[in-house]
Structure formats: structure tokens, C-alpha cells
Design an enzyme around this catalytic site. Structure first.
Site, PDB file in Angstrom:
ATOM      1  N   LYS A  36      25.113 -31.270 -11.272  1.00 57.14           N
ATOM      2  CA  LYS A  36      26.358 -30.609 -11.714  1.00 57.14           C
ATOM      3  C   LYS A  36      26.640 -29.373 -10.881  1.00 57.14           C
ATOM      4  CE  LYS A  36      27.163 -32.346 -16.316  1.00 57.14           C
ATOM      5  NZ  LYS A  36      27.456 -32.067 -17.720  1.00 57.14           N
TER       6      LYS A  36
ATOM      7  N   LYS B  45      25.428 -44.799 -11.991  1.00 57.30           N
ATOM      8  CA  LYS B  45      25.619 -44.831 -13.443  1.00 57.30           C
ATOM      9  C   LYS B  45      27.106 -44.886 -13.806  1.00 57.30           C
ATOM     10  CE  LYS B  45      25.513 -41.076 -16.019  1.00 57.30           C
ATOM     11  NZ  LYS B  45      25.235 -39.920 -16.868  1.00 57.30           N
TER      12      LYS B  45
ATOM     13  N   LYS C   3      31.301 -41.022 -17.797  1.00 56.66           N
ATOM     14  CA  LYS C   3      32.481 -40.739 -18.623  1.00 56.66           C
ATOM     15  C   LYS C   3      33.590 -40.078 -17.843  1.00 56.66           C
ATOM     16  CE  LYS C   3      31.223 -38.407 -22.280  1.00 56.66           C
ATOM     17  NZ  LYS C   3      30.385 -37.199 -22.427  1.00 56.66           N
TER      18      LYS C   3
HETATM   19  P1  TYM Z   1      26.609 -37.714 -22.648  1.00 55.57           P
HETATM   20  O1  TYM Z   1      27.786 -37.195 -23.398  1.00 55.57           O
HETATM   21  O2  TYM Z   1      26.631 -37.602 -21.178  1.00 55.57           O
HETATM   22  O3  TYM Z   1      26.323 -39.206 -23.017  1.00 55.57           O
HETATM   23  C1  TYM Z   1      26.222 -39.642 -24.368  1.00 55.57           C
HETATM   24  C2  TYM Z   1      25.141 -40.682 -24.517  1.00 55.57           C
HETATM   25  O4  TYM Z   1      25.431 -41.833 -23.718  1.00 55.57           O
HETATM   26  C3  TYM Z   1      24.339 -42.136 -22.870  1.00 55.57           C
HETATM   27  N1  TYM Z   1      24.886 -42.651 -21.603  1.00 55.57           N
HETATM   28  C4  TYM Z   1      24.612 -43.849 -21.092  1.00 55.57           C
HETATM   29  N2  TYM Z   1      23.817 -44.846 -21.506  1.00 55.57           N
HETATM   30  C5  TYM Z   1      23.766 -45.953 -20.758  1.00 55.57           C
HETATM   31  N3  TYM Z   1      24.471 -46.131 -19.609  1.00 55.57           N
HETATM   32  C6  TYM Z   1      25.280 -45.154 -19.145  1.00 55.57           C
HETATM   33  N4  TYM Z   1      25.967 -45.339 -18.037  1.00 55.57           N
HETATM   34  C7  TYM Z   1      25.376 -43.951 -19.898  1.00 55.57           C
HETATM   35  N5  TYM Z   1      26.080 -42.813 -19.740  1.00 55.57           N
HETATM   36  C8  TYM Z   1      25.758 -42.036 -20.791  1.00 55.57           C
HETATM   37  C9  TYM Z   1      23.623 -40.807 -22.674  1.00 55.57           C
HETATM   38  O5  TYM Z   1      22.280 -40.996 -22.284  1.00 55.57           O
HETATM   39  C10 TYM Z   1      23.749 -40.195 -24.043  1.00 55.57           C
HETATM   40  O6  TYM Z   1      22.784 -40.723 -24.914  1.00 55.57           O
HETATM   41  N6  TYM Z   1      23.513 -33.890 -23.333  1.00 55.57           N
HETATM   42  C11 TYM Z   1      24.020 -35.090 -23.939  1.00 55.57           C
HETATM   43  C12 TYM Z   1      24.698 -34.865 -25.275  1.00 55.57           C
HETATM   44  C13 TYM Z   1      23.848 -34.159 -26.264  1.00 55.57           C
HETATM   45  C14 TYM Z   1      22.734 -34.717 -26.961  1.00 55.57           C
HETATM   46  C15 TYM Z   1      22.251 -33.671 -27.802  1.00 55.57           C
HETATM   47  C16 TYM Z   1      22.118 -35.957 -26.947  1.00 55.57           C
HETATM   48  C17 TYM Z   1      24.004 -32.876 -26.679  1.00 55.57           C
HETATM   49  N7  TYM Z   1      23.032 -32.570 -27.592  1.00 55.57           N
HETATM   50  C18 TYM Z   1      21.124 -33.853 -28.621  1.00 55.57           C
HETATM   51  C19 TYM Z   1      20.996 -36.132 -27.785  1.00 55.57           C
HETATM   52  C20 TYM Z   1      20.521 -35.102 -28.584  1.00 55.57           C
HETATM   53  C21 TYM Z   1      25.039 -35.709 -22.997  1.00 55.57           C
HETATM   54  O7  TYM Z   1      25.629 -35.034 -22.186  1.00 55.57           O
HETATM   55  O8  TYM Z   1      25.299 -37.014 -23.215  1.00 55.57           O
END
Ligand code: TYM
Length: 337
Positions: free
Chosen positions: A119, A201, A204
Site C-alpha cells: 500500500k 489476487k 476490491k
Molecule cells: P478486505 O476488506 O480486504 O477483505 C475482506 C475479506 O475477504 C478476503 N479476500 C479474499 N479472499 C479470497 N480471494 C480474494 N481475492 C480475496 N480478497 C479478499 C480477505 O482475506 C478478508 O477476509 N483487514 C481486513 C478487514 C478487517 C478484518 C478485521 C478481518 C478489519 N478488521 C478483523 C478479520 C478480522 C481487510 O482489509 O479485508
């Protein structure tokens, strides 16, 4: 709450940042598992809106997107009768615990984080403290609720490890205070890849709209994206390391239909890529159709969404306050009696 063995139910926590769109990657890697786990665990699913502040947001769009994500949580089937669904920013203990945990985290641990490095490169003009501190806020999210299990995609594994390190460090310095959380990463679908570059990957916030599919996307657009999905120059559908595009499509179709990748590969082995891609697209359209319809319905009922958010925040705050009080006592802050 207890389960049928009269043991206290274990706790599940997870969240999504309200940035970009909720993709089928998020659905397959994370949400699908939330839906399964909410039946047997005390679950909390947060909209990680404070995390999203680490990159600049347009306030009006940000507010609308956070509400939209909240409605999507409900539309996919997260049930407010079973799970606590809330906005992270509505529970002030997240930031409070985050500050305290900062004092138990080393700068070197944070600068080594892969996501921080990524990032920082992408936002070279805005490498703010929040970006560096992001994993500590995430550790606070998890540790606040004495979480046992964190269902995430594989990209969050490193953040989970840091949360465990911080919990252990605190527990060793004082006495057992936090449950040390375990990641829950499914064997299949923990990393869904871009439809345009099957080695990257699915993200989003990918600027290429053809790379990802939203869970509330309309059927025509979904079909178009799958027809254009990048594969390889062969014609057979097989699970092989040198066919990442095909393996990715099989992973997606398997998650959508519940059929194994192996049986799908056998079924479409010789049909040619055009038919196979069409079938993958159709499986996604069918799975997502009720979600999109429910989402559209929920977005008409903002009062209901707000009432769920309010109740979620109250329930989460109650639990979070208990942990913060315990932490403050352990570290020696004066209590107001
Ligand atoms: P984030 O918002 O980037 O993604 C949300 C969840 O989706 C999963 N993910 C994926 N899984 C499979 N293939 C992909 N291409 C893919 N892209 C995203 C991520 O692994 C995630 O589970 N920091 C975290 C959000 C967060 C969080 C937490 C998660 C904040 N506090 C506490 C767990 C516990 C994040 O940015 O996820």
C-alpha cells in the site's frame, strides 16, 4: 450463550473494509465461511470503516458505500438473530484498545508487513500513520471480543499472526487476558484470482472493472466478464499448475455450485472454453441472483438497516467494554469508582 454440550460457545470475528466493491473473492474467501460459522459460534461481523480511512475517501461516497456494504452483509444471509453485525466506528473501544496495543507492538514488526509495503507503494503520496498501524487496529478488533476463530482469505494471514503475537506478548507480560485467536482459512477459495490476470489476487479496488465481479452485479455484466476471462491457449479444462486461469474458474464454479472442482473438470474437460466460461458465468449469476434481489429490497428500508446497526453496536459495545476494563486494570490505569 451455550451450545448443545453446555460449553460456552466459541467466538468468531471477521470484517471487510468498505472500499471498492464486495467481490466474489470476498464472498468465496471469507463470507461463505461466515455463513457456515454463524450457526455454531457467537459471531461478530464488522464493517471495518476505520480501516478504510487509511486511504483518502470522499465523505459522501464513503458513507453511502459503508451503508451499502452493511446491506450486503444482510443480503448474503448473515442473520442478525445469530450474529452481531455492526460498524466498527460505532464501538469506541476499538480505537481505545488499539492505542494500548500500540504500546505492545514494535515499529519493525509493522514496517515488515507485506500489505504495508504494497500500500505504501500504491499510495506513495500518503503513507500515513494509519497505514502503518493498520494491523494493530485489526488486532484490537479481534482481541476485544475474546475471539477464538477468524475466518479470512489467505491475504490476511500475516495480520492474524501479528494479532496472535500481540495477544501472547500481553498475556505473558501480565496474566492471561486475551484469547489467542486462530485463523480459519478454507483449503479451497482462500485466494480467488483476477479474471484478467489469473496470477494476481482479485481485488476490491482493481481499477480494471473486468478483473473482478461484485456480489450485487447485474447478470449481463457478469456473463460478459466471464466470457472475457483470461485463460490459456489450450482447449482442455484440467486442474494443473500451468493453467491458473482455468483453475480459478473451477474454484469459482465449485464455490457457487457446491460441486467439487474435480467433477466439474471432468464434466467440462472437452467442451471447449467458450461453453465452460458460459457455464461458470451462469453458476455465478444463479448464486448471486437472490442476493442482489434482497439487497435491492433492503436498500429501500434504511430505517431497518439503521435499527440492525444500532442493536449490533450496542451488543458489541457491551462485550468490548468488558475486555477494555480488564486490560486497563491489568496495566495499572486508575479506575474511576
Ligand atoms: P478486505 O476488506 O480486504 O477483505 C475482506 C475479506 O475477504 C478476503 N479476500 C479474499 N479472499 C479470497 N480471494 C480474494 N481475492 C480475496 N480478497 C479478499 C480477505 O482475506 C478478508 O477476509 N483487514 C481486513 C478487514 C478487517 C478484518 C478485521 C478481518 C478489519 N478488521 C478483523 C478479520 C478480522 C481487510 O482489509 O479485508
Amino acid at each position: 450463550m451455550e451450545n448443545s454440550n453446555n460449553q460456552p460457545k466459541k467466538v468468531v470475528y471477521s470484517g471487510i473494509q468498505p472500499t471498492g466493491i464486495i467481490t466474489i473473492g470476498n464472498y468465496i474467501g471469507a463470507i461463505d465461511n461466515w455463513l457456515k460459522l454463524q450457526n455454531d459460534y457467537n459471531s461478530l461481523f464488522g464493517i471495518a470503516d476505520l480501516h478504510a480511512l487509511t486511504v483518502r475517501q470522499n465523505p459522501a461516497e464513503f458513507r453511502a458505500r459503508a451503508m451499502s456494504f452493511f446491506a450486503q452483509y444482510l443480503a448474503v444471509g448473515i442473520d442478525p438473530q445469530k450474529a452481531i453485525i455492526y460498524f466498527q466506528s460505532h464501538v469506541k473501544e476499538h480505537t481505545e484498545l488499539s492505542w494500548i496495543l500500540n504500546c505492545y507492538t514494535y515499529v519493525g514488526e509493522m514496517t515488515r508487513m507485506t500489505q504495508f509495503k504494497d500500500k505504501s507503494q500504491k499510495n506513495a503520496d500518503n503513507i500515513n500513520m494509519g497505514l502503518l498501524d493498520y494491523p494493530v487496529l485489526m488486532a484490537a478488533d479481534i482481541l476485544l471480543y475474546q475471539t477464538d476463530l477468524v475466518p479470512v482469505g489467505v491475504d490476511q494471514k500475516q495480520h492474524l499472526e501479528i494479532a496472535r503475537d500481540i495477544a501472547n506478548r500481553f498475556n505473558n507480560a501480565y496474566s492471561p487476558t486475551f484469547v489467542v485467536p486462530e485463523p480459519y482459512i478454507a483449503k479451497q477459495g482462500a485466494k480467488v484470482f483476477s479474471l484478467q490476470d489469473p496470477t494476481a489476487k482479485m481485488s476490491k479496488s482493481d481499477p480494471d472493472p473486468n478483473a473482478s465481479v461484485a456480489i450485487i452485479e447485474d447478470p449481463d455484466s457478469i456473463m460478459r466478464k466471464f466470457k472475457r476471462a483470461v485463460t490459456d491457449c489450450e482447449t482442455v479444462v484440467e486442474i494443473r499448475d500451468d493453467k491458473p486461469g482455468i483453475v480459478n474458474l473451477l474454484t469459482i464454479m465449485s464455490a457457487m455450485t457446491g460441486e467439487s472442482m474435480e467433477s466439474l473438470a471432468a464434466e467440462y474437460h472437452d467442451t471447449g472454453y467458450a461453453r465452460f466460461k458460459q457455464a461458470v458465468g451462469e453458476s455465478v449469476v444463479e448464486k448471486l441472483r437472490p442476493i442482489r434481489e434482497e439487497y435491492n429490497r433492503l436498500m429501500q428500508d434504511k430505517a431497518y438497516l439503521m435499527s440492525v446497526a444500532k442493536e449490533g453496536a450496542e451488543k458489541a459495545s457491551y462485550l468490548a467494554r468488558k475486555t477494555v476494563a480488564k486490560v486497563k486494570r491489568k496495566i495499572g490505569l486508575v479506575e474511576l469508582k
